[in-house]
Every structure is written in structure tokens, then in C-alpha cells.
Design a protein around this motif. Structure first.
Motif, short mmCIF file in Angstrom:
data_model
loop_
_atom_site.label_atom_id
_atom_site.label_comp_id
_atom_site.label_asym_id
_atom_site.label_seq_id
_atom_site.Cartn_x
_atom_site.Cartn_y
_atom_site.Cartn_z
N PRO A 177 0.84 -1.20 0.00
CA PRO A 177 0.00 0.00 0.00
C PRO A 177 0.87 1.26 0.00
O PRO A 177 1.84 1.36 0.77
CB PRO A 177 -0.79 -0.11 1.31
CG PRO A 177 -0.57 -1.51 1.80
CD PRO A 177 0.75 -1.94 1.27
N ILE A 198 -5.62 0.96 6.76
CA ILE A 198 -4.73 0.05 6.01
C ILE A 198 -4.42 -1.18 6.83
O ILE A 198 -4.39 -2.31 6.32
CB ILE A 198 -3.43 0.79 5.61
CG1 ILE A 198 -3.71 1.72 4.43
CG2 ILE A 198 -2.33 -0.18 5.25
CD1 ILE A 198 -4.11 1.01 3.16
N TYR A 210 -3.11 4.80 -2.60
CA TYR A 210 -4.27 5.44 -1.96
C TYR A 210 -3.93 6.90 -1.67
O TYR A 210 -2.76 7.26 -1.49
CB TYR A 210 -4.62 4.76 -0.63
CG TYR A 210 -5.01 3.31 -0.74
CD1 TYR A 210 -6.34 2.92 -0.85
CD2 TYR A 210 -4.04 2.30 -0.70
CE1 TYR A 210 -6.70 1.59 -0.93
CE2 TYR A 210 -4.39 0.96 -0.78
CZ TYR A 210 -5.73 0.61 -0.89
OH TYR A 210 -6.07 -0.72 -0.98
#
Length: 671
Positions: free
Chosen positions: A68, A136, A108
Motif C-alpha cells: 500500500p 490500512i 491510496y
């Protein structure tokens, strides 16, 4: 394939061969072995279909670890760094072939919430790093994968991200955006002021001014309104004395929403001066509502009601015994009667004579024989006392209710029994006993002979206020509900079909709610509401469609320019509207920062076994991620069970074999 299945197949082979051999061999037919072969194949295929043998297949896949990448999308980033350069650097990292070969890269963006996206617009108004990390962790917490986060580290909303870091299961690699050099800075960090004041009264203002630096500096602080200086003070700062609390009182000499500006003069060579001033506003009122709470004994409900009602500075509450108010009822806009008994006899007579609005609260010490005879608004046949849970009536139409989670609130003590109500009434809460929702009301509002009456059939509502504090760390949900109830009961204004709830001024984000009721005053969600927002200073207006959310229509906007606005909410295809005005006070918490919080991000990375990098150290970050042997692909296997041969093909072969056997028998005259 199991051993039993193999034995069945062998047995089928033997039986099919034996039947075919003995059937055609005894006929002494020429070329009998051809007929026997066809018969053997048809019998074996039929048996094979019935046995339906299956085999296991294992499919192996290699899953790359998830990476991420969180991108701070707030306005402070574009203020303290080159936003285009940041997007270029992030794009290069995301498109790195080495990184994509090793990781499943998932970008993101975040402000107050987490969104999917690989390019920042840097327009979010607040930064919640803690929420981004927690979200997350909730998604990828069970995987062995790192997190890369691009941010300046300046959190303006939510809990401290150092606390969130202590609960993370993944290492966080932070990339610091902005200048890490620490400059001298003086700023207004906080202003405490009441939302309301009364005409000709003084209201307190508390301002906190902070200094960051290593020198002794002198500056001046002042509060202005328009061109008038209301207050001024000189301030001296040093490394040892880096904060100052300024308290003063301002007299409210004007009615309406009055805007003020608190500012501190810039010090020598100060880089960031946007945080040197902050605007605030106070609504000055011409009168104050007075509420009487009447009881002949002490109970925690009394204090809870008083605090809740007085959370709105427009209201003043007086608690006393019935005899204290008999001769002064005209001084109060609403009379709250707590668990009436015989001592309320004369007070009820005066209330009837003066047609005063009331709010009656009943409970375990209520004298129902007296109460039923003392007034004609309702009548209750009381039986036994039970713990009663509140249940929200979604069809309540008297006023817009808050999103209070009534089903989670503690029960109240109430006498059970049928209630007869005289007048036009509306049920806000119903009773629930032992998971059974009763038709009897718990909280109602009614209008009778141009009077407004509210009735709460239960005591210990102080527990509701305490519960909301435990859940939300404030009393707002409960206090707003009581405030709306008191506002309705203290007024004789006609109930409107289109109800709009808006504040008189906002800081940055505008939120307006509306509810529409049909002619029977039933909540109607199948309509379209539009809101016209007009800037009073520029004349610019824009129409927005209000969105239906959580039983009400809502307009929310954080992009309006500061200024004075009017609004009009209209119902499409109906000649119904509701208007008002508000003032938008300029305020951006993101403008309070000029430097990145390098130390905070370094502590975050170290606490999670990650590392901290500068924006120009992308190669170092890439090498660390690619070369770290802790992040390896994971091989997974999937087991599937399938038939050896498709039954459709077996049926086709069976039909073909039977057809060949029939034609051969026909040809040789055996049919």
C-alpha cells in the motif's frame, strides 16, 4: 482417485467383458468378436458413467506481497512543497518495473479518510494520518507487507498517529514531503469563545499564542472587528517561555453574527505568516429563554436536564419546588414538571389559567391518580414498574432528530400501562420491554388547545447523557436532542412541512439538513429538494441538489469562499420553500504549518521497524523495498476435484458404439 474407485473400475471391466463374451460366443456368429467388443465397450462405458471416478488437481499460484502506498492529499502539501514534483516522484516509484515485479502496488490518497488513487490533488482540508494507518492495517494487517506513506507529518484531525503506530503489524516507510528545516515561527494555535452572547453583555475570549525558535522575540497581539481594534497586548517570547494564554472580555454592542480577527505581528524573518491570524464569530442575541424545572425532591435527572438545556447559551434554567413558581410562571417560556404529586396542585391550576407549555417527566415517584386528574392532555392506567428500552419511531415529524443511537442507550424506569392522549400528538420514542416493542409511547409531543406539551414516561434519563459521553467523549448528541425538544416546546410557532436545520455561522465546512413531510406530516423521502446558495457580497448564486442520507436530506460543502450567504431550500413541483442565512468564517487548519514534522515521521517509522526518507531519496527507498528479503512472494495451492472424462463425451461414445453394434447386427441379418 481412491482405491475403492479403482476396484470398481476393474470389476466393471471384468463383468462387461464376461457378459459380452458369453453373449456372442454362444451364438457362433461369424465375426462374433466384433459384436462382443461393441457390447463390451457399451457396457463398460455405462458402468464407468455410474461409477463416475474423480481425480484431484492442485493448482499452484504465486502471490506477490501487497504494497500500500499512502499519499497525503491535503492543502498543506501544496503549500510547503512543489505538488507537481511530488506527483512526478510518486508516479516514478509506482511505475518502477522492479517494484511491480516484486509487489502488488496499491496506491491510496488520504485526508480525513482513505480513498483509492495514485495522484494527489492536494485539496483536502484536514489530515488524519492515524485513520489512514488504522484503515490500512484493518485491510492488510494479516499480510507480511510494508506500507509506504508520502506526507508532511502534520496531523490536524483525529488521534495521535504515534498511538496508531503502536498497534500496527506492518513496517511503515515514510517519505517526508516539504522542508525539514526548522524556522522561527509565531502562531495562534487555539481560540476558545462561546458561540452566543447577549446584547450589552461581555463575553470571554481565550487565545493561545505559541512561539517556536531559539531567540528572544517581541511581538504584539490584537483583536479587531472591522476597522476597530477591540483589544491589544505586547508579548515577549523566549525558548523557555514559548507559549502565552491571553484572556480578555469583549462587550457585545451589536446584534447578529459579529466577526472578529485575532492576529499576532510577524517576527523578524518569519517564513509562515498565514498562521498569525485567525477569525472567529459570536452571535449576539437580544433575549434569553427562561426554563423552569419543578420538582419536590432531588434527582440526578434534574441536573442532567439543566446542564443539557444550558449547553445552549440562549437558555437559562431555574430549579425549584412547586411553590417557588406559582406566582412567577409568566417569567418562563417552558415549565418542566418532574414527577408531579399533590404538591403540584396549585401550579397545575396556574398553568391551565395561563396556557403555559409544559414538559412532563414521570417515573417511580409519580402520583398517577393526581396527575390524571390535574390535566387533560393524557391519561395513563399505571400497573407495575419495569425497565423500558427506547425505540425510535422513524415516522416522527415534529422536528428533525439527531442520529442518537437510542437502541444502545440504557433503559429508563417506567410504569407500564395503556396511555390515552388527547390532541394532535407525535411519538418520538416507543417502549421496548424484554425485546418486545410495545405500542405504548415513551416520549411524545402533542398540541392541545394551542398549547404544546411533551411527556417522557420514564426516569433516569441522566444515564442517557452519561452514555453518550462514554461513547463519543462529549454530550453533544443528547444535548442537541434536548435542545430541539425544548426549542419546540418553548415556542408556539406553527409546525412546518419543510424543516431546515442550519447554523448561523460555519468554520470552513457548511452542513445543512432538511426534512420534508407530506400533508399528513409523514416523512417523505420520495421528493427532490434543491438548495440555492447565494453570496450576499458578490451576488453569485448556485443551485445544489440535496442528498437523502440517514432519513434526512443533506447539503455539505467545503469549497465555498468565506463570506455572508443566504440559502433557500425548495421542494421540486411544490410551492414550498424555507430560507435563511449563514456566515462562513475563513479558517484552514492546514495553513498552520510551514515545515514537515520530520521527527514525528522518524519516530513513526522506527516504532514500526520501517525507515524514513526524503523525497529526493527515492532510489534508497526502492533499493530497500526490492532487496529486503522479508517481503517474499507467497505460494498458494488450490485443490479441485473433477471427473476423468466429461460425461457428455462418454454419452456420445456410448451412443456411437451402440449405433455401430446395431448397424452391424442389421447388416449381418441378426436383427
Amino acid at each position: 482417485m481412491s482405491t475403492v474407485t479403482v476396484l470398481y473400475i476393474i470389476l466393471a471391466l471384468a463383468v462387461s467383458a464376461a457378459i459380452a463374451f458369453f453373449y456372442y460366443r454362444q451364438k457362433s456368429t461369424k465375426n462374433w468378436y466384433i459384436f462382443a467388443l461393441c457390447r463390451f465397450l457399451s457396457l463398460f462405458i455405462l458402468a464407468f458413467i455410474l461409477i463416475n471416478p474423480k481425480v484431484k488437481h492442485f493448482k499452484y499460484t504465486v502471490a506477490k506481497p501487497v504494497l500500500p502506498v499512502l499519499i497525503d492529499n491535503t492543502t498543506s502539501i501544496s503549500k510547503i512543497a512543489d505538488s507537481s514534483e511530488i506527483n512526478n516522484q510518486i508516479t516514478q516509484l509506482l511505475n518502477s518495473q522492479e517494484l511491480q515485479e516484486k509487489f502488488d502496488v496499491r496506491p491510496y490518497t488520504f485526508g480525513t479518510s482513505l480513498e483509492t488513487g495514485s495522484v494527489g490533488s492536494f485539496k483536502e482540508k484536514a489530515t488524519d494520518i492515524s485513520n489512514a494507518l488504522t484503515t490500512i492495517d484493518g485491510i492488510y494487517g494479516n499480510t507480511i507487507a510494508p506500507v509506504v506513506m508520502f506526507t508532511d507529518g502534520n496531523q490536524t484531525y483525529g488521534t495521535d498517529y504515534a498511538y496508531a503506530a503502536s498497534k500496527l503489524n506492518q513496517p511503515v516507510y515514510t517519505v517526508v514531503l516539504g522542508d525539514t528545516t526548522q524556522y522561527e515561527d509565531v502562531r495562534i494555535s487555539k481560540i476558545n469563545v462561546n458561540n452566543y452572547s447577549y446584547y450589552k453583555n461581555e463575553f470571554p475570549v481565550e487565545v493561545f499564542v505559541n512561539y517556536k525558535g531559539t531567540q528572544k522575540r517581541n511581538t504584539s497581539f490584537k483583536i479587531t472587528s472591522g476597522n476597530n481594534t477591540i483589544y491589544q497586548e505586547n508579548i515577549a517570547f523566549s525558548p523557555e517561555n514559548s507559549s502565552k494564554k491571553i484572556t480578555t472580555y469583549i462587550k457585545a454592542n451589536q446584534l447578529g453574527v459579529i466577526k472578529y480577527n485575532a492576529s499576532v505581528s510577524a517576527i523578524l524573518d518569519e517564513k509562515n505568516t498565514d498562521n498569525n491570524s485567525t477569525q472567529f464569530a459570536v452571535e449576539v442575541l437580544d433575549e434569553q429563554s427562561k426554563i423552569a424545572i419543578v420538582s419536590d425532591f432531588i434527582h440526578p435527572d434534574l441536573g442532567a436536564l439543566k446542564k443539557s438545556i444550558e449547553s445552549n447559551e440562549q437558555r437559562e434554567v431555574t430549579i425549584g419546588k412547586p411553590a417557588d413558581f406559582v406566582n412567577s410562571l409568566n417569567d418562563y417560556q417552558l415549565i418542566i414538571l418532574y414527577q408531579p404529586s399533590n404538591s403540584f396542585q396549585e401550579l397545575f391550576q396556574q398553568i391551565s389559567n395561563l396556557s403555559k407549555n409544559t414538559f412532563v417527566v414521570t417515573g417511580s415517584r409519580t402520583d398517577w391518580d393526581f396527575l390524571n386528574n390535574a390535566q387533560s392532555d393524557f391519561y395513563k392506567r399505571s400497573t407495575s414498574i419495569e425497565d423500558v428500552q427506547p425505540v425510535l419511531n422513524s415516522g416522527f415529524s415534529t422536528f428533525i432528530t439527531n442520529d442518537v443511537p437510542f437502541n444502545q442507550l440504557p433503559p429508563l424506569k417506567s410504569y407500564l400501562g395503556n396511555v390515552t392522549i388527547n390532541g394532535d400528538y407525535d411519538v418520538l420514542l416507543q417502549q421496548k420491554v424484554r425485546n418486545i416493542t410495545l405500542e405504548d409511547p415513551l416520549l411524545i409531543t402533542l398540541e392541545n388547545n394551542k398549547r404544546r406539551v411533551g411527556v417522557l414516561f420514564g426516569e433516569d434519563s441522566w444515564r442517557w447523557r452519561a452514555k453518550t459521553y462514554l461513547e463519543t467523549d462529549n454530550f453533544e448528541e443528547y444535548d442537541q436532542l434536548i435542545s430541539k425538544l425544548v426549542f419546540y416546546l418553548a415556542s408556539n410557532k406553527k409546525k412546518e412541512r419543510l424543516q431546515v436545520e442550519a447554523k448561523n455561522f460555519y468554520y470552513g465546512n457548511v452542513l445543512i439538513d432538511a426534512a420534508y413531510f407530506n400533508k399528513n406530516y409523514e416523512l417523505d423521502a420520495n421528493v427532490e429538494l434543491d438548495i440555492i446558495i447565494k453570496n450576499k457580497e458578490t451576488g453569485f448564486s448556485e443551485t445544489f441538489n440535496m442528498q437523502f442520507k440517514n432519513a434526512y436530506f443533506e447539503f455539505e460543502n467545503n469549497s465555498l469562499a468565506p463570506g455572508s450567504y443566504s440559502y433557500t431550500v425548495t421542494v421540486k413541483n411544490e410551492n414550498i420553500s424555507n430560507s435563511g442565512s449563514f456566515t462562513l468564517i475563513p479558517y484552514s487548519v492546514e495553513d498552520q504549518f510551514y515545515n514537515a514534522d520530520y521527527k514525528g515521521l522518524k519516530d513513526l517509522s522506527e516504532a514500526t521497524n520501517g525507515q524514513v526518507f526524503l523525497l529526493n531519496e527515492q532510489k534508497l527507498l526502492l533499493n530497500e523495498l526490492v532487496s529486503n528479503e522479508s517481503y517474499k512472494p507467497i505460494e498458494t495451492s488450490k485443490e479441485t476435484i473433477s471427473s476423468i472424462i466429461s460425461w457428455k463425451w462418454l454419452l456420445f461414445i456410448l451412443a456411437a458404439v451402440l449405433a455401430v453394434e446395431w448397424f452391424l447386427r442389421k447388416y449381418f441379418g441378426m436383427v
